[in-house]
Scaffold this active site. Sequence first.
Site, short mmCIF file in Angstrom:
data_model
loop_
_atom_site.label_atom_id
_atom_site.label_comp_id
_atom_site.label_asym_id
_atom_site.label_seq_id
_atom_site.Cartn_x
_atom_site.Cartn_y
_atom_site.Cartn_z
CE1 TYR A 49 -8.23 2.71 17.64
CE2 TYR A 49 -9.26 1.28 16.02
CZ TYR A 49 -8.45 1.45 17.13
OH TYR A 49 -7.86 0.36 17.70
CG HIS A 107 -9.87 1.03 23.19
ND1 HIS A 107 -10.16 1.82 22.11
CD2 HIS A 107 -8.65 0.49 22.92
CE1 HIS A 107 -9.17 1.76 21.24
NE2 HIS A 107 -8.25 0.97 21.71
CG LEU A 189 1.89 -6.69 9.74
CD1 LEU A 189 1.51 -5.67 8.68
CD2 LEU A 189 2.38 -7.98 9.07
CB SER A 231 -2.36 -2.16 4.53
OG SER A 231 -1.71 -1.55 3.42
CG ASN A 240 -1.56 -7.60 4.85
OD1 ASN A 240 -0.51 -7.98 4.35
ND2 ASN A 240 -1.69 -6.39 5.37
N1 LIG Z 1 -6.76 -2.30 21.01
C1 LIG Z 1 -5.83 -1.39 20.96
O1 LIG Z 1 -5.52 -0.72 21.97
C2 LIG Z 1 -5.13 -1.12 19.69
C3 LIG Z 1 -3.96 -0.35 19.65
C4 LIG Z 1 -3.35 -0.12 18.42
C5 LIG Z 1 -3.90 -0.66 17.26
N2 LIG Z 1 -5.07 -1.41 17.30
C6 LIG Z 1 -5.71 -1.97 16.08
O2 LIG Z 1 -4.79 -2.79 15.43
C7 LIG Z 1 -4.62 -2.36 14.09
C8 LIG Z 1 -3.25 -2.70 13.58
O3 LIG Z 1 -2.24 -2.14 14.36
P1 LIG Z 1 -1.16 -1.17 13.72
O4 LIG Z 1 -1.85 -0.38 12.67
O5 LIG Z 1 -0.47 -0.48 14.83
O6 LIG Z 1 -0.07 -2.19 13.13
P2 LIG Z 1 0.06 -3.27 11.94
O7 LIG Z 1 -1.24 -3.56 11.29
O8 LIG Z 1 0.82 -4.39 12.52
O9 LIG Z 1 1.03 -2.53 10.94
C9 LIG Z 1 0.61 -1.46 10.15
C10 LIG Z 1 1.80 -1.00 9.31
O10 LIG Z 1 2.26 -2.08 8.48
C11 LIG Z 1 2.26 -1.67 7.11
N3 LIG Z 1 1.82 -2.83 6.31
C12 LIG Z 1 0.60 -3.43 6.31
N4 LIG Z 1 0.58 -4.48 5.47
C13 LIG Z 1 1.82 -4.56 4.92
C14 LIG Z 1 2.42 -5.44 3.97
N5 LIG Z 1 1.73 -6.45 3.44
N6 LIG Z 1 3.71 -5.23 3.64
C15 LIG Z 1 4.41 -4.21 4.19
N7 LIG Z 1 3.90 -3.34 5.09
C16 LIG Z 1 2.61 -3.52 5.46
C17 LIG Z 1 1.30 -0.51 7.02
O11 LIG Z 1 1.70 0.41 6.01
P3 LIG Z 1 0.81 0.71 4.66
O12 LIG Z 1 -0.49 1.32 5.10
O13 LIG Z 1 1.69 1.63 3.91
O14 LIG Z 1 0.63 -0.63 3.97
C18 LIG Z 1 1.47 0.16 8.40
O15 LIG Z 1 2.58 1.03 8.40
C19 LIG Z 1 -4.94 -0.86 14.15
O16 LIG Z 1 -5.23 -0.34 12.87
C20 LIG Z 1 -6.13 -0.89 15.09
O17 LIG Z 1 -7.31 -1.24 14.41
C21 LIG Z 1 -5.66 -1.65 18.51
#
Ligand SMILES: NC(=O)c1ccc[n+]([C@@H]2O[C@H](COP(=O)([O-])OP(=O)(O)OC[C@H]3O[C@@H](n4cnc5c(N)ncnc54)[C@H](OP(=O)(O)O)[C@@H]3O)[C@@H](O)[C@H]2O)c1
Length: 274
Positions: A49, A107, A189, A231, A240
């Site tokens: 990241y 990872h 989410l 977020s 959240n």
């Molecule tokens: N291990 C892996 O290979 C891997 C892969 C991908 C991700 N990850 C980790 O998982 C984390 C989360 O995954 P992700 O970022 O893909 O998905 P997520 O957390 O499920 O969703 C993020 C999205 O949801 C929105 N959001 C967040 N809270 C909200 C709320 N209360 N109401 C409405 N919309 C909301 C955010 O927008 P806003 O910012 O506008 O609120 C953003 O667009 C990553 O940041 C990373 O740390 C790990």
Amino acid sequence: MNGRLTLASGVEMPLVGLGTWPLTGDEARAAVHHALAAGYRLIDTSEQYANERDVGRAVRDSGVPREDIFLSTKFNARWQGRDLVARACDNALRRLGTDHLDLFLIHWPNPWLDRYVDAWHGLIALRDEGRVRAIGVSNFLPAHIDRLIAETGVPPEVNQVELDPTLPREELRAYHAARGIATEAWGPLGRDGRLLRHPIVVELAERHRRTPAQIILRWHVELGLAFTARSSDPARIAQNIELFDFALSRDDLAVMGRLDEGRPPARDPESHGH
Ligand SMILES: NC(=O)c1ccc[n+]([C@@H]2O[C@H](COP(=O)([O-])OP(=O)(O)OC[C@H]3O[C@@H](n4cnc5c(N)ncnc54)[C@H](OP(=O)(O)O)[C@@H]3O)[C@@H](O)[C@H]2O)c1
């Protein structure tokens, strides 16, 4: 209030985590700052990241004692080797500006390299030395974990995988549970924001007087899953983690069972990784 689970080694891990990909610089620092102020104690980052320095700075500047924070990071394919993992850890500690990691994850398995078992030996040594409190993997399939256990006798404490109500990974969760492995959801989410607008989720949100995101994240809590939700909006970050003054009933969970799309994860760990 923040729920916790106990890992196989006895280390306690918060259920609610802040995901930090793809936030960098001021945006990453601000998100971590707001999350810690709102009560988050699990912060998820990764070498990939390119924000470990920002995350580390925000943790140090927060005023929250380091021992109260569960700092989790992951290393990339090039460090998959018994001794290389120690260097990956040195680098992560230096970038984060801390003296230990709470959780260190492989990872991706990158099975075509055939080095994830060597990496696992390296992680076991780091845990024995006390530089890392808990060790785990991310995006591993049961076949990969079977090899770790067969060749080292040591199961991972955590597997962080893509998981949400449209992709509930029931079989994988049962596999984890049978081996004492905690399941941590990334992308909790759902993909593309569609789940946040789904009529089932919206109806439950109205009935419980919560937001759709809170219904989805409470589903993870009901299943005993840790998750990393991302977020950059302070109000959403706070929302959240406000999940512990309501509950979903057995009927609510049964209705949410209809959200399962029966689809595979977005990226196949047999062919994707870094
Ligand atoms: N291990 C892996 O290979 C891997 C892969 C991908 C991700 N990850 C980790 O998982 C984390 C989360 O995954 P992700 O970022 O893909 O998905 P997520 O957390 O499920 O969703 C993020 C999205 O949801 C929105 N959001 C967040 N809270 C909200 C709320 N209360 N109401 C409405 N919309 C909301 C955010 O927008 P806003 O910012 O506008 O609120 C953003 O667009 C990553 O940041 C990373 O740390 C790990």
